[in-house]
Design a protein around this motif. Structure first.
Motif, PDB file in Angstrom:
ATOM      1  N   ARG A 156       0.824  -1.218   0.000  1.00 38.07           N
ATOM      2  CA  ARG A 156       0.000   0.000   0.000  1.00 38.07           C
ATOM      3  C   ARG A 156       0.850   1.256   0.000  1.00 38.07           C
ATOM      4  O   ARG A 156       0.309   2.364  -0.045  1.00 38.07           O
ATOM      5  N   ALA A 157       2.165   1.095   0.079  1.00 34.59           N
ATOM      6  CA  ALA A 157       3.027   2.269   0.254  1.00 34.59           C
ATOM      7  C   ALA A 157       3.670   2.673  -1.065  1.00 34.59           C
ATOM      8  O   ALA A 157       3.838   1.854  -1.970  1.00 34.59           O
ATOM      9  N   TYR A 158       4.033   3.937  -1.142  1.00 34.44           N
ATOM     10  CA  TYR A 158       4.830   4.422  -2.255  1.00 34.44           C
ATOM     11  C   TYR A 158       6.278   4.490  -1.806  1.00 34.44           C
ATOM     12  O   TYR A 158       6.621   5.261  -0.913  1.00 34.44           O
ATOM     13  N   ILE A 159       7.090   3.668  -2.436  1.00 36.40           N
ATOM     14  CA  ILE A 159       8.507   3.588  -2.096  1.00 36.40           C
ATOM     15  C   ILE A 159       9.297   4.269  -3.205  1.00 36.40           C
ATOM     16  O   ILE A 159       8.996   4.093  -4.388  1.00 36.40           O
ATOM     17  N   THR A 160      10.303   5.038  -2.832  1.00 36.59           N
ATOM     18  CA  THR A 160      11.171   5.653  -3.817  1.00 36.59           C
ATOM     19  C   THR A 160      12.585   5.658  -3.257  1.00 36.59           C
ATOM     20  O   THR A 160      12.824   5.152  -2.152  1.00 36.59           O
ATOM     21  N   HIS A 161      13.505   6.172  -4.043  1.00 35.78           N
ATOM     22  CA  HIS A 161      14.898   6.197  -3.595  1.00 35.78           C
ATOM     23  C   HIS A 161      15.348   7.647  -3.467  1.00 35.78           C
ATOM     24  O   HIS A 161      15.108   8.466  -4.360  1.00 35.78           O
ATOM     25  N   ASP A 162      16.001   7.949  -2.357  1.00 36.07           N
ATOM     26  CA  ASP A 162      16.568   9.274  -2.146  1.00 36.07           C
ATOM     27  C   ASP A 162      18.083   9.119  -1.977  1.00 36.07           C
ATOM     28  O   ASP A 162      18.525   8.214  -1.254  1.00 36.07           O
ATOM     29  N   PRO A 163      18.874   9.999  -2.628  1.00 32.96           N
ATOM     30  CA  PRO A 163      20.331   9.853  -2.531  1.00 32.96           C
ATOM     31  C   PRO A 163      20.843   9.932  -1.093  1.00 32.96           C
ATOM     32  O   PRO A 163      21.877   9.353  -0.775  1.00 32.96           O
ATOM     33  N   VAL A 164      20.137  10.652  -0.222  1.00 30.32           N
ATOM     34  CA  VAL A 164      20.589  10.810   1.167  1.00 30.32           C
ATOM     35  C   VAL A 164      19.888   9.814   2.102  1.00 30.32           C
ATOM     36  O   VAL A 164      20.530   9.115   2.877  1.00 30.32           O
ATOM     37  N   LEU A 165      18.566   9.725   2.018  1.00 27.50           N
ATOM     38  CA  LEU A 165      17.803   8.853   2.922  1.00 27.50           C
ATOM     39  C   LEU A 165      17.950   7.379   2.565  1.00 27.50           C
ATOM     40  O   LEU A 165      17.706   6.518   3.409  1.00 27.50           O
TER      41      LEU A 165
END
Lengths: 129, 129
Positions: free
Chosen positions: B48-57
């Motif tokens: 149910r979640a929107y997952i993405t990639h962050d260069p820092v997190l």
């Protein structure tokens, strides 16, 4: 760094000012279909964009700005291209930052867009006034 | 479906009401580190979640609610656990929807959180009043 709540309050104040001049407040989704944005900005935007997957949209992107969704809303509204249309908006936009930059990846953006097919020079003058 | 701008205006009105009663307005980031949310809610939330990639997190999630980031802000504030702390917030939360559901994946949520280590029963009574 100014407090985010203060930035948001100032953005709301500016948006109310634009609305008082006749702009329609619009509030497009944060999740946008990725394909249009990639077509317009090119694949290079991937390095700065947040991409995610949505069961309905497919590949989705957190809006990097408001211009594209506002243009799409304007086109979808059935505007005939001769009546000037004015829009204003405020909310988060997202640009991934490399670690060294120490800049926040989400910012509050406020803006004003004018679509006027009849007199582009006058329209530009109004936007930059 | 009510107009999103109208929903947002109502959420702002409710938040201002909570703030007038002494709650601090908080505005946590939409992009949250995924690990804490996965630890708390379990891996099942991925559906149910929107997952993405962050260069820092690293792995990041669009906030599914405000409670976890508000608790984290409260803990980071160095609150001593005895003084009651009241927070209010309004903004988008994100839950992926299957195609058949025809529900929007982003909603405006408004809320009120009270942390009071001294008298939990009284605190619960205040929240539900």
């Amino acid at each position: 760094m100014p407090d985010k709540a203060a930035v948001r309050a100032e953005a709301q104040r500016l948006m109310a000012g634009f609305a008082a001049k006749g702009a329609v407040e619009v509030d497009p989704p944060i999740l946008q279909p990725a394909d249009t944005l990639l077509d317009l900005y090119g694949e290079d935007i991937r390095a700065r964009a947040y991409i995610t997957h949505d069961p309905v949209l497919g590949e989705a992107m957190l809006r990097p700005d408001f211009t594209v969704p506002v243009v799409q809303m304007h086109m979808a509204s059935g505007a005939n291209g001769t009546d000037p249309a004015r829009y204003t908006y405020a909310g988060e936009v997202f640009r991934a930052q490399e670690e060294a930059a120490h800049r926040a990846p989400e910012h509050i953006q406020v803006g004003y867009e004018l679509f006027d097919g009849t007199d582009p020079a006058r329209a530009d003058a109004e936007v930059f006034a």
